[in-house]
Design a protein around this motif. Structure first.
Motif, PDB file in Angstrom:
ATOM      1  N   GLN A   2       0.829  -1.196   0.000  1.00  0.00           N
ATOM      2  CA  GLN A   2       0.000   0.000   0.000  1.00  0.00           C
ATOM      3  C   GLN A   2       0.866   1.250   0.000  1.00  0.00           C
ATOM      4  OE1 GLN A   2      -3.360  -0.191  -0.133  1.00  0.00           O
ATOM      5  NE2 GLN A   2      -3.538   2.038  -0.298  1.00  0.00           N
ATOM      6  N   HIS A   3       0.541   2.198  -0.889  1.00  0.00           N
ATOM      7  CA  HIS A   3       1.272   3.456  -0.949  1.00  0.00           C
ATOM      8  C   HIS A   3       0.320   4.597  -0.649  1.00  0.00           C
ATOM      9  CE1 HIS A   3       4.373   1.030  -2.700  1.00  0.00           C
ATOM     10  NE2 HIS A   3       3.685   0.799  -3.812  1.00  0.00           N
ATOM     11  N   ASP A   4       0.880   5.732  -0.258  1.00  0.00           N
ATOM     12  CA  ASP A   4       0.044   6.899   0.030  1.00  0.00           C
ATOM     13  C   ASP A   4      -0.542   7.492  -1.254  1.00  0.00           C
ATOM     14  OD1 ASP A   4       0.527   7.335   3.016  1.00  0.00           O
ATOM     15  OD2 ASP A   4       2.579   7.256   2.240  1.00  0.00           O
ATOM     16  N   HIS A   5       0.245   7.468  -2.331  1.00  0.00           N
ATOM     17  CA  HIS A   5      -0.191   8.038  -3.610  1.00  0.00           C
ATOM     18  C   HIS A   5       0.411   7.254  -4.767  1.00  0.00           C
ATOM     19  CE1 HIS A   5      -1.882  11.596  -1.627  1.00  0.00           C
ATOM     20  NE2 HIS A   5      -0.768  11.670  -0.914  1.00  0.00           N
ATOM     21  N   ASP A   6      -0.134   7.477  -5.949  1.00  0.00           N
ATOM     22  CA  ASP A   6       0.481   6.931  -7.162  1.00  0.00           C
ATOM     23  C   ASP A   6       1.724   7.731  -7.534  1.00  0.00           C
ATOM     24  OD1 ASP A   6      -1.593   5.010  -7.553  1.00  0.00           O
ATOM     25  OD2 ASP A   6      -2.837   6.587  -8.462  1.00  0.00           O
ATOM     26  N   ILE A   7       1.646   9.054  -7.341  1.00  0.00           N
ATOM     27  CA  ILE A   7       2.743   9.956  -7.674  1.00  0.00           C
ATOM     28  C   ILE A   7       2.835  11.025  -6.589  1.00  0.00           C
ATOM     29  CG2 ILE A   7       3.670  11.597  -9.382  1.00  0.00           C
ATOM     30  CD1 ILE A   7       1.060   9.920 -10.959  1.00  0.00           C
ATOM     31  N   ILE A   8       4.060  11.326  -6.171  1.00  0.00           N
ATOM     32  CA  ILE A   8       4.312  12.470  -5.297  1.00  0.00           C
ATOM     33  C   ILE A   8       5.133  13.480  -6.080  1.00  0.00           C
ATOM     34  CG2 ILE A   8       5.443  13.303  -3.194  1.00  0.00           C
ATOM     35  CD1 ILE A   8       4.984  10.477  -2.016  1.00  0.00           C
ATOM     36  N   ILE A   9       4.684  14.732  -6.087  1.00  0.00           N
ATOM     37  CA  ILE A   9       5.383  15.801  -6.795  1.00  0.00           C
ATOM     38  C   ILE A   9       5.889  16.792  -5.760  1.00  0.00           C
ATOM     39  CG2 ILE A   9       5.172  17.657  -8.495  1.00  0.00           C
ATOM     40  CD1 ILE A   9       2.770  16.020  -9.661  1.00  0.00           C
ATOM     41  N   VAL A  10       7.186  17.050  -5.777  1.00  0.00           N
ATOM     42  CA  VAL A  10       7.789  18.018  -4.862  1.00  0.00           C
ATOM     43  C   VAL A  10       7.932  19.341  -5.610  1.00  0.00           C
ATOM     44  CG1 VAL A  10       9.775  18.578  -3.417  1.00  0.00           C
ATOM     45  CG2 VAL A  10       9.011  16.196  -3.626  1.00  0.00           C
ATOM     46  N   GLY A  11       7.208  20.353  -5.162  1.00  0.00           N
ATOM     47  CA  GLY A  11       7.235  21.655  -5.815  1.00  0.00           C
ATOM     48  C   GLY A  11       5.899  22.000  -6.425  1.00  0.00           C
ATOM     49  N   GLY A  12       5.235  23.020  -5.872  1.00  0.00           N
ATOM     50  CA  GLY A  12       3.909  23.408  -6.343  1.00  0.00           C
ATOM     51  C   GLY A  12       3.913  24.654  -7.196  1.00  0.00           C
ATOM     52  N   GLY A  13       5.039  24.942  -7.854  1.00  0.00           N
ATOM     53  CA  GLY A  13       5.082  26.050  -8.797  1.00  0.00           C
ATOM     54  C   GLY A  13       4.321  25.715 -10.064  1.00  0.00           C
ATOM     55  N   MET A  14       4.556  26.456 -11.117  1.00  0.00           N
ATOM     56  CA  MET A  14       3.769  26.286 -12.337  1.00  0.00           C
ATOM     57  C   MET A  14       3.936  24.902 -12.951  1.00  0.00           C
ATOM     58  SD  MET A  14       4.413  30.052 -14.017  1.00  0.00           S
ATOM     59  CE  MET A  14       6.192  29.958 -13.739  1.00  0.00           C
ATOM     60  N   VAL A  15       5.165  24.413 -13.035  1.00  0.00           N
ATOM     61  CA  VAL A  15       5.412  23.119 -13.678  1.00  0.00           C
ATOM     62  C   VAL A  15       4.907  21.973 -12.816  1.00  0.00           C
ATOM     63  CG1 VAL A  15       7.208  21.556 -14.526  1.00  0.00           C
ATOM     64  CG2 VAL A  15       7.344  23.998 -15.030  1.00  0.00           C
ATOM     65  N   GLY A  16       5.217  22.005 -11.525  1.00  0.00           N
ATOM     66  CA  GLY A  16       4.753  20.942 -10.630  1.00  0.00           C
ATOM     67  C   GLY A  16       3.244  20.896 -10.514  1.00  0.00           C
ATOM     68  N   ALA A  17       2.610  22.077 -10.391  1.00  0.00           N
ATOM     69  CA  ALA A  17       1.149  22.130 -10.283  1.00  0.00           C
ATOM     70  C   ALA A  17       0.489  21.680 -11.580  1.00  0.00           C
ATOM     71  CB  ALA A  17       0.699  23.535  -9.910  1.00  0.00           C
ATOM     72  N   ALA A  18       1.107  22.004 -12.730  1.00  0.00           N
ATOM     73  CA  ALA A  18       0.544  21.584 -14.019  1.00  0.00           C
ATOM     74  C   ALA A  18       0.578  20.073 -14.165  1.00  0.00           C
ATOM     75  CB  ALA A  18       1.305  22.244 -15.167  1.00  0.00           C
ATOM     76  N   LEU A  19       1.678  19.443 -13.749  1.00  0.00           N
ATOM     77  CA  LEU A  19       1.752  17.978 -13.799  1.00  0.00           C
ATOM     78  C   LEU A  19       0.734  17.361 -12.849  1.00  0.00           C
ATOM     79  CD1 LEU A  19       3.063  15.334 -14.743  1.00  0.00           C
ATOM     80  CD2 LEU A  19       4.759  15.633 -12.912  1.00  0.00           C
ATOM     81  N   ALA A  20       0.616  17.913 -11.642  1.00  0.00           N
ATOM     82  CA  ALA A  20      -0.355  17.401 -10.673  1.00  0.00           C
ATOM     83  C   ALA A  20      -1.778  17.496 -11.214  1.00  0.00           C
ATOM     84  CB  ALA A  20      -0.234  18.172  -9.359  1.00  0.00           C
ATOM     85  N   ILE A 314       0.236   8.146 -17.852  1.00  0.00           N
ATOM     86  CA  ILE A 314      -1.158   7.814 -18.162  1.00  0.00           C
ATOM     87  C   ILE A 314      -1.250   6.548 -19.004  1.00  0.00           C
ATOM     88  CG2 ILE A 314      -3.202   8.616 -19.448  1.00  0.00           C
ATOM     89  CD1 ILE A 314      -2.390  11.494 -18.521  1.00  0.00           C
ATOM     90  N   GLN A 315      -0.308   6.353 -19.903  1.00  0.00           N
ATOM     91  CA  GLN A 315      -0.343   5.193 -20.789  1.00  0.00           C
ATOM     92  C   GLN A 315       0.212   3.925 -20.141  1.00  0.00           C
ATOM     93  OE1 GLN A 315       1.770   6.404 -24.321  1.00  0.00           O
ATOM     94  NE2 GLN A 315       0.351   8.094 -24.744  1.00  0.00           N
ATOM     95  N   GLY A 316       0.957   4.056 -19.048  1.00  0.00           N
ATOM     96  CA  GLY A 316       1.604   2.901 -18.444  1.00  0.00           C
ATOM     97  C   GLY A 316       0.837   2.340 -17.255  1.00  0.00           C
ATOM     98  N   ARG A 317       1.351   1.246 -16.713  1.00  0.00           N
ATOM     99  CA  ARG A 317       0.732   0.616 -15.541  1.00  0.00           C
ATOM    100  C   ARG A 317       1.409   1.033 -14.243  1.00  0.00           C
ATOM    101  NH1 ARG A 317      -0.198  -5.733 -17.409  1.00  0.00           N
ATOM    102  NH2 ARG A 317      -1.597  -5.294 -19.165  1.00  0.00           N
ATOM    103  N   ASP A 318       2.715   1.226 -14.306  1.00  0.00           N
ATOM    104  CA  ASP A 318       3.500   1.585 -13.127  1.00  0.00           C
ATOM    105  C   ASP A 318       4.133   2.952 -13.375  1.00  0.00           C
ATOM    106  OD1 ASP A 318       5.322   1.900 -11.091  1.00  0.00           O
ATOM    107  OD2 ASP A 318       6.372  -0.002 -11.400  1.00  0.00           O
ATOM    108  N   PRO A 319       3.729   3.990 -12.634  1.00  0.00           N
ATOM    109  CA  PRO A 319       4.260   5.333 -12.889  1.00  0.00           C
ATOM    110  C   PRO A 319       5.781   5.429 -12.778  1.00  0.00           C
ATOM    111  CG  PRO A 319       2.335   5.457 -11.467  1.00  0.00           C
ATOM    112  CD  PRO A 319       2.681   3.998 -11.591  1.00  0.00           C
ATOM    113  N   GLY A 320       6.386   4.581 -11.958  1.00  0.00           N
ATOM    114  CA  GLY A 320       7.827   4.656 -11.738  1.00  0.00           C
ATOM    115  C   GLY A 320       8.627   3.592 -12.454  1.00  0.00           C
ATOM    116  N   ASP A 321       8.009   2.919 -13.425  1.00  0.00           N
ATOM    117  CA  ASP A 321       8.718   1.886 -14.180  1.00  0.00           C
ATOM    118  C   ASP A 321       9.977   2.485 -14.811  1.00  0.00           C
ATOM    119  OD1 ASP A 321       8.765  -0.812 -15.691  1.00  0.00           O
ATOM    120  OD2 ASP A 321       8.835   0.682 -17.298  1.00  0.00           O
ATOM    121  N   TYR A 322      11.119   1.811 -14.631  1.00  0.00           N
ATOM    122  CA  TYR A 322      12.386   2.391 -15.059  1.00  0.00           C
ATOM    123  C   TYR A 322      12.460   2.575 -16.571  1.00  0.00           C
ATOM    124  CZ  TYR A 322      17.329   3.332 -15.591  1.00  0.00           C
ATOM    125  OH  TYR A 322      18.526   3.912 -15.932  1.00  0.00           O
ATOM    126  N   LEU A 323      11.938   1.621 -17.343  1.00  0.00           N
ATOM    127  CA  LEU A 323      12.002   1.749 -18.796  1.00  0.00           C
ATOM    128  C   LEU A 323      11.179   2.942 -19.280  1.00  0.00           C
ATOM    129  CD1 LEU A 323      11.848  -1.965 -20.020  1.00  0.00           C
ATOM    130  CD2 LEU A 323      13.836  -0.445 -19.910  1.00  0.00           C
TER     131      LEU A 323
END
Length: 390
Positions: A2-20, A314-323
């Motif tokens: 179990q994880h807290d989130h699928d993705i954690i983004i550090v930084g809520g500026g324009m780029v980080g907030a846009a990805l979130a 969005i297209q993958g199954r694991d957000p952190g997959d190395y490939l």
């Protein structure tokens, strides 16, 4: 596990907030970690920090359902580039490039506020404000992030969007290469007799370019690049003296200045991370790269990072997959390296020795004579396929 989130983004500026906003809109659980608080609604005079959003960046922001206020942004359809004596000149028009417009100029704070308003509407996004990373460790299926407020979060992918002095990049021990141009850019917001309409222009001088970014109505954001000492001297001027200096150095097409509203300056430096990825980690935006701002592409290439990473997630199954992360790095590092090389070339061509400046003038003349080349340049700068017809 179990994880807290699928993705954690550090930084809520324009780029980080846009990805979130983009991956949150797609249904992924997102944790956004921001050392400051939630941005407040913009009001009053325009802020000094103005950025351009090109066609691809605008499409990416809007794909998350984010609404941008038209009253605090200015579309532009023409870009005028010249040297100081007018022997080199090129005019780029959106219509000639197969586009309705090149994009918009918008205050950084306005864009950030609009993105955070969208985040508040997304139940899959949790914002952790007034906190920053203390440590991070990667396991097989997730990366753990310890925050300075006592919380510990984990996700299959942690993204660093926390700026040029990225804490996450330092914690991940990713080195950077840096270069100091020994220049400063002075940003000056002015009120003018003429409305600036839909044209942005830049004039190259031997000491650095001067540029005008249009704002709504009779407002403009001026950018004046120069040596550090000259810029410091201008910063010490009172508004009346600075107004006279601007009118003496900037082209007459700016129009008479009725008021200097605000000014500030910042040093010009280049920075590039030696890697964009680590184990269940990715860097985007200024955390990965800082380019010379003369082409106005710093925010755009950061948003293109976020766009590429979002599509892979969005297209993958694991957000952190190395490939998948490797795909992201290959795509974005190649594109960003090309932009760094291009902005470096423009800087040295127009501020170097006279033979180099003559070569720069020739490049503008050639650009003006070959419409197809101009079309390709502008579509590529907008993150579009230059070979795709309308």
């Amino acid at each position: 596990m179990q994880h807290d989130h699928d993705i954690i983004i550090v930084g809520g500026g324009m780029v980080g907030a846009a990805l979130a906003a983009r991956v949150g809109h797609a249904g992924f659980s997102v944790g956004l970690v921001e050392k400051g608080g939630e941005p407040s609604e913009p009001c009053g005079d325009y802020d000094l920090r103005i950025s351009s959003l090109n066609a691809r960046s605008l499409a990416f922001v809007k794909a998350s359902g984010t609404a941008l206020p038209e009253e605090r942004s200015c579309p532009f359809r023409h870009i005028d580039v010249a040297n100081q004596d007018g022997t080199g000149h090129a005019l780029f028009s959106a219509a000639d490039s197969g586009m309705d417009d090149f994009g918009i100029f918008i205050e950084n704070r306005t864009l950030q506020y609009a993105l955070w308003q969208r985040l508040a509407q997304l139940p899959s996004v949790t914002c952790y404000t007034h906190c920053a990373p203390l440590s991070t460790i990667a396991a097989t299926s997730a990366r753990q992030l310890e925050l300075d407020n006592g919380q510990t979060l984990s996700a299959p992918l942690v993204v660093g969007a926390d700026g040029a002095r990225s804490t996450l990049r330092e914690l991940a021990q990713i080195p950077v290469e840096s270069y100091d141009y020994h220049q400063r850019a002075m940003i000056i917001n002015v009120e003018t007799e003429l409305p600036q309409q839909d044209v942005s222009w830049q004039v190259f001088t031997p000491t650095g370019p001067i540029a005008m970014l249009p704002l709504p109505g009779h407002r403009a954001s001026l950018v004046w690049y120069d040596h550090e000492d000259a810029t410091r001297a201008r910063e010490a001027m009172d508004n009346a003296t600075l107004k006279t200096a601007i009118e003496g150095a900037f082209p007459r097409r700016l129009g008479n200045i009725t008021r200097v509203v605000a000014r500030a300056s910042f040093p010009i430096k280049r920075q590039h991370a030696k890697r964009y990825i680590g184990k269940r980690l990715a860097l985007i935006g200024d955390a990965a790269h800082v380019v010379h701002p003369l082409a106005g592409q710093g925010l755009n290439i950061g948003l293109h990072d976020a766009d590429t990473l979002a599509e892979i997630i969005i297209q993958g199954r694991d957000p952190g997959d190395y490939l998948n992360l490797l795909r992201f790095e290959c795509q974005r590092r190649t594109a960003n390296q090309a932009m760094i090389a291009a902005t470096d070339s423009f800087h040295h061509l127009f501020t170097g020795a006279k033979p180099l400046r003559q070569l720069g003038d020739l490049s503008l003349q050639l650009a003006e004579r070959f419409p197809f080349a101009k079309r390709m340049m502008m579509q590529q700068a907008n993150g579009l396929n230059p070979f795709k017809m309308r």
